[in-house]
Design an enzyme around this catalytic site. Structure first.
Site, PDB file in Angstrom:
ATOM      1  N   HIS A   1       2.447   3.562  -8.901  1.00 34.14           N
ATOM      2  CA  HIS A   1       2.287   2.132  -9.195  1.00 34.14           C
ATOM      3  C   HIS A   1       3.497   1.608  -9.964  1.00 34.14           C
ATOM      4  O   HIS A   1       3.993   0.519  -9.698  1.00 34.14           O
ATOM      5  CB  HIS A   1       1.015   1.888 -10.002  1.00 34.14           C
ATOM      6  CG  HIS A   1      -0.246   2.257  -9.267  1.00 34.14           C
ATOM      7  ND1 HIS A   1      -0.471   1.884  -7.963  1.00 34.14           N
ATOM      8  CD2 HIS A   1      -1.343   2.966  -9.644  1.00 34.14           C
ATOM      9  CE1 HIS A   1      -1.656   2.334  -7.576  1.00 34.14           C
ATOM     10  NE2 HIS A   1      -2.202   3.010  -8.569  1.00 34.14           N
TER      11      HIS A   1
ATOM     12  N   ASP B   1       0.828  -1.210   0.000  1.00 39.15           N
ATOM     13  CA  ASP B   1       0.000   0.000   0.000  1.00 39.15           C
ATOM     14  C   ASP B   1       0.865   1.263   0.000  1.00 39.15           C
ATOM     15  O   ASP B   1       1.991   1.257   0.499  1.00 39.15           O
ATOM     16  CB  ASP B   1      -0.909  -0.024   1.252  1.00 39.15           C
ATOM     17  CG  ASP B   1      -2.085   0.933   1.108  1.00 39.15           C
ATOM     18  OD1 ASP B   1      -2.370   1.375  -0.019  1.00 39.15           O
ATOM     19  OD2 ASP B   1      -2.711   1.252   2.140  1.00 39.15           O
TER      20      ASP B   1
ATOM     21  N   LEU C   1      10.687 -20.621  -4.743  1.00 37.72           N
ATOM     22  CA  LEU C   1       9.648 -19.759  -4.161  1.00 37.72           C
ATOM     23  C   LEU C   1       8.327 -19.876  -4.921  1.00 37.72           C
ATOM     24  O   LEU C   1       8.294 -19.845  -6.151  1.00 37.72           O
ATOM     25  CB  LEU C   1      10.115 -18.296  -4.208  1.00 37.72           C
ATOM     26  CG  LEU C   1       9.086 -17.245  -3.770  1.00 37.72           C
ATOM     27  CD1 LEU C   1       8.829 -17.331  -2.267  1.00 37.72           C
ATOM     28  CD2 LEU C   1       9.572 -15.836  -4.136  1.00 37.72           C
TER      29      LEU C   1
HETATM   30  C1  IPE Z   1      -5.381  -2.762  -0.251  1.00 40.11           C
HETATM   31  O1  IPE Z   1      -5.058  -1.427  -0.395  1.00 40.11           O
HETATM   32  C2  IPE Z   1      -5.401  -3.421  -1.601  1.00 40.11           C
HETATM   33  C3  IPE Z   1      -4.112  -3.642  -2.223  1.00 40.11           C
HETATM   34  C4  IPE Z   1      -2.954  -3.376  -1.692  1.00 40.11           C
HETATM   35  C5  IPE Z   1      -4.159  -4.239  -3.532  1.00 40.11           C
HETATM   36  P1  IPE Z   1      -6.179  -0.304  -0.548  1.00 40.11           P
HETATM   37  O2  IPE Z   1      -5.459   0.976  -0.684  1.00 40.11           O
HETATM   38  O3  IPE Z   1      -7.129  -0.661  -1.614  1.00 40.11           O
HETATM   39  O4  IPE Z   1      -6.943  -0.400   0.862  1.00 40.11           O
HETATM   40  P2  IPE Z   1      -7.810   0.680   1.619  1.00 40.11           P
HETATM   41  O5  IPE Z   1      -8.800   1.224   0.636  1.00 40.11           O
HETATM   42  O6  IPE Z   1      -6.873   1.740   2.109  1.00 40.11           O
HETATM   43  O7  IPE Z   1      -8.433  -0.072   2.749  1.00 40.11           O
HETATM   44  C1  IPE Z   2      -1.521   0.291  -3.363  1.00 36.75           C
HETATM   45  O1  IPE Z   2      -1.326   1.657  -3.415  1.00 36.75           O
HETATM   46  C2  IPE Z   2      -1.665  -0.310  -4.730  1.00 36.75           C
HETATM   47  C3  IPE Z   2      -3.032  -0.759  -5.055  1.00 36.75           C
HETATM   48  C4  IPE Z   2      -4.067  -0.740  -4.259  1.00 36.75           C
HETATM   49  C5  IPE Z   2      -3.235  -1.265  -6.406  1.00 36.75           C
HETATM   50  P1  IPE Z   2      -2.533   2.676  -3.387  1.00 36.75           P
HETATM   51  O2  IPE Z   2      -2.903   3.005  -4.791  1.00 36.75           O
HETATM   52  O3  IPE Z   2      -3.652   2.155  -2.554  1.00 36.75           O
HETATM   53  O4  IPE Z   2      -1.847   3.925  -2.705  1.00 36.75           O
HETATM   54  P2  IPE Z   2      -2.489   4.937  -1.648  1.00 36.75           P
HETATM   55  O5  IPE Z   2      -3.080   4.130  -0.543  1.00 36.75           O
HETATM   56  O6  IPE Z   2      -3.539   5.709  -2.387  1.00 36.75           O
HETATM   57  O7  IPE Z   2      -1.349   5.772  -1.205  1.00 36.75           O
HETATM   58 MG    MG Z   3      -4.134   2.364  -0.582  1.00 38.96          MG
END
Ligand code: IPE
Ligand code: IPE
Ligand code: MG
Length: 249
Positions: free
Chosen positions: A45, A28, A139
Site C-alpha cells: 500500500h 489493485d 484536474l
Molecule cells: C477493489 O479492489 C477495491 C479497491 C481498489 C479499493 P479489491 O481488491 O478490494 O477487489 P476484489 O476483492 O479483488 O474484488
Molecule cells: C488494492 O490492493 C488496494 C486496496 C484495495 C486498498 P489490494 O490490497 O487489493 O491488493 P491485492 O489484490 O491483495 O494484491
Molecule cells: Mg485486491
C-alpha cells in the site's frame, strides 16, 4: 518526473484533442506486489502511493479534466483491522503531505463514498484538504473512499424518494438518478483502468461506467507508471465507441 512525461516516446502518440474527459482507476494489486517481495501487505500500500502520485501528476500535465481513484471500498472493511487502520493512516499522511503539491498543480480534491462512516480524524483531514484545494481550476481528483456502487444507488434512491415526498411532480428518470449519486458533479468515466489483471468491477461506478472503455493491465498497482497511463490513453483513442448505435462503419 515531470519532464520525463513529455520526453517519453509514448507522449507524442497521444492526440491531446481527444483525451478521455474522465479516467477512473481501480488501483489493485498492492498485496500481491508485497507478497512477491515477502513484505507485509502494508508495504504494498505504501509503494502504491508513489503510483498515485505519478498518475495524478500525469493527468494534470496532460490536461485530463477528471481522475477518480478507487482507494477503499465498502467491502474492504472485511480485511483485518490492522490493515484497515494502516490504510487510513496512509490516507491521512497522503492528504497532509500532498496538499502543497496538489495546490501547486492546480488540482481540486473531492471524495465519493459514505464519508460519514469514516473515523472522525480521517473526515477532518479530508475536509481540510478539500477546503484547501477548493479554488483550484485544473484536474478534479476524486478519491472513492468507503465507496460501493450499490450503497451509492441505495443512498440515491432514498434521497430521490425524500425529494418525491416533498414534491410529487419530481420525475424519476435517468437524469434524476444521476443527480442523486455521489458523482452528481462528475461526468461519466470514459476510460476505466484496472491493474493486476482482475476482470471485474468490484462494485465501482456500476451506473456511471455503463459505456466506459475498459482497460485491464497485469501490472500491479505499485508498478504502474506514467507510461502505463499513456498506453491506456493511446489504446482508448484507438477504440470506436458506439453507444449501441452502428458507429462510423
Ligand atoms: C477493489 O479492489 C477495491 C479497491 C481498489 C479499493 P479489491 O481488491 O478490494 O477487489 P476484489 O476483492 O479483488 O474484488
Ligand atoms: C488494492 O490492493 C488496494 C486496496 C484495495 C486498498 P489490494 O490490497 O487489493 O491488493 P491485492 O489484490 O491483495 O494484491
Ligand atoms: Mg485486491
Amino acid at each position: 518526473m515531470t519532464t520525463a512525461l513529455t520526453e517519453t516516446p509514448l507522449f507524442s502518440e497521444i492526440d491531446r484533442e481527444r483525451l478521455p474527459h474522465h479516467i477512473a482507476i481501480i488501483m489493485d494489486g498492492n498485496g500481491r506486489w508485497a507478497r512477491k517481495r515477502r513484505l507485509p501487505r502494508i508495504a504494498g500500500h505504501r509503494a502504491g502511493i508513489r503510483a498515485v502520485r505519478n498518475a495524478v501528476e500525469a493527468c494534470a500535465r496532460l490536461g485530463v479534466p477528471y481522475l477518480t481513484l478507487y482507494a477503499f471500498s465498502i467491502e474492504n472493511w472485511k480485511r483485518p483491522h490492522s490493515e484497515v487502520k494502516l490504510l487510513m493512516q496512509l490516507l491521512r499522511q497522503y492528504l497532509k503531505k500532498e496538499i502543497g503539491e496538489l495546490n501547486q498543480q492546480n488540482i481540486r480534491l473531492g471524495v465519493i463514498g459514505r464519508v460519514r462512516e469514516l473515523e472522525p480524524p480521517v473526515q477532518r483531514d479530508l475536509a481540510r484538504a478539500i477546503e484547501k484545494t477548493r479554488r483550484n481550476t485544473g484536474l478534479r481528483l476524486t478519491l472513492a473512499l468507503n465507496y460501493g456502487s450499490r450503497a451509492e444507488l441505495v443512498d440515491a434512491v432514498r434521497a430521490l424518494a425524500r425529494h418525491l415526498k416533498q414534491d410529487g411532480r419530481v420525475s424519476v428518470d435517468e437524469a434524476a438518478i444521476s443527480r442523486h449519486l455521489y458523482t452528481r458533479d462528475l461526468p461519466d468515466p470514459d476510460l476505466l483502468i484496472r491493474t493486476s489483471g482482475e476482470m471485474r468491477l468490484s462494485n465501482f461506478l456500476l451506473w456511471q461506467a455503463a459505456y466506459a472503455e475498459l482497460w485491464v493491465t497485469q501490472t500491479l498497482w505499485p508498478d504502474f507508471t506514467q507510461n502505463d497511463l499513456l498506453q491506456a490513453i493511446i489504446d482508448y483513442q484507438k477504440r470506436e465507441r458506439r453507444y449501441g448505435g452502428l458507429g462510423l462503419r
